[in-house]
Every structure is written in structure tokens, then in C-alpha cells.
Motif scaffolding. Structure first.
Motif, PDB file in Angstrom:
ATOM      1  N   ARG A   1     -27.732  35.987  90.486  1.00 47.13           N
ATOM      2  CA  ARG A   1     -27.524  36.177  89.041  1.00 47.13           C
ATOM      3  C   ARG A   1     -28.804  36.660  88.357  1.00 47.13           C
ATOM      4  N   LEU A   2     -28.623  37.517  87.373  1.00 45.17           N
ATOM      5  CA  LEU A   2     -29.712  37.886  86.472  1.00 45.17           C
ATOM      6  C   LEU A   2     -29.464  37.162  85.160  1.00 45.17           C
ATOM      7  N   ILE A   3     -30.477  36.501  84.657  1.00 43.17           N
ATOM      8  CA  ILE A   3     -30.360  35.766  83.404  1.00 43.17           C
ATOM      9  C   ILE A   3     -31.292  36.419  82.398  1.00 43.17           C
ATOM     10  N   ILE A   4     -30.744  36.800  81.256  1.00 46.64           N
ATOM     11  CA  ILE A   4     -31.528  37.436  80.191  1.00 46.64           C
ATOM     12  C   ILE A   4     -31.447  36.539  78.968  1.00 46.64           C
ATOM     13  N   GLU A   5     -32.623  36.145  78.448  1.00 45.37           N
ATOM     14  CA  GLU A   5     -32.697  35.272  77.279  1.00 45.37           C
ATOM     15  C   GLU A   5     -33.598  35.910  76.236  1.00 45.37           C
ATOM     16  N   PRO A   6     -33.360  35.619  74.959  1.00 42.78           N
ATOM     17  CA  PRO A   6     -34.271  36.136  73.935  1.00 42.78           C
ATOM     18  C   PRO A   6     -35.663  35.545  74.142  1.00 42.78           C
TER      19      PRO A   6
END
Length: 77
Positions: free
Chosen positions: A39-44
Motif C-alpha cells: 500500500r501507498l499511504i498519502i497524508e497531508p
């Protein structure tokens, strides 16, 4: 509120990119990306305050010399 949406991957120069749909839009101009298994997780990216930055620094282990700091001379106006 787990919405799945299929998106297309594309090339932007030598980078792989994905267009983020409006409903998943992140605030600001920066984000943090990490990989968790497949999984790729993108957060602000959170804005860091100066106090948070200073608190993260290691203390200095040195003594500073005494500096002669007399009061300023009076000025006649």
C-alpha cells in the motif's frame, strides 16, 4: 467513510503519477507518502511551528564565553 475509486496511473517524466479525484483532495501543497507493504499511504503534511522545530533539536553541550555587555551610553536629543 471508506470510498474506493479506481484511478489511472500515468508517467510524468521519469515519475509515476496518479491524479487525485476531488473527493480525496488534500489541503495544502505538500504531502507525506510512505509505503506499508503493497500500500501507498498519502497524508497531508502538517505545518510545523517554530516551537515544535526547536523542541526537536538536540541541546548544545558547550559553554559559551561571558560577553561584556555594558548599558548603552545616554544620548542627548
Amino acid at each position: 467513510m471508506n470510498h474506493d475509486r479506481r484511478v489511472r496511473l500515468f508517467r510524468n517524466g521519469r515519475n509515476q503519477a496518479v491524479r487525485i479525484p476531488r473527493e480525496f483532495e488534500l489541503p495544502g501543497e505538500d504531502a507525506i507518502m510512505r509505503k506499508d507493504g503493497d500500500r501507498l499511504i498519502i497524508e497531508p503534511a502538517r505545518k510545523r511551528s517554530l516551537l515544535a522545530l526547536l523542541a526537536s533539536l538536540e541541546p548544545l553541550d558547550e559553554d559559551f564565553p561571558e560577553i561584556d555587555d555594558p548599558p548603552p551610553e545616554p544620548v542627548d536629543l
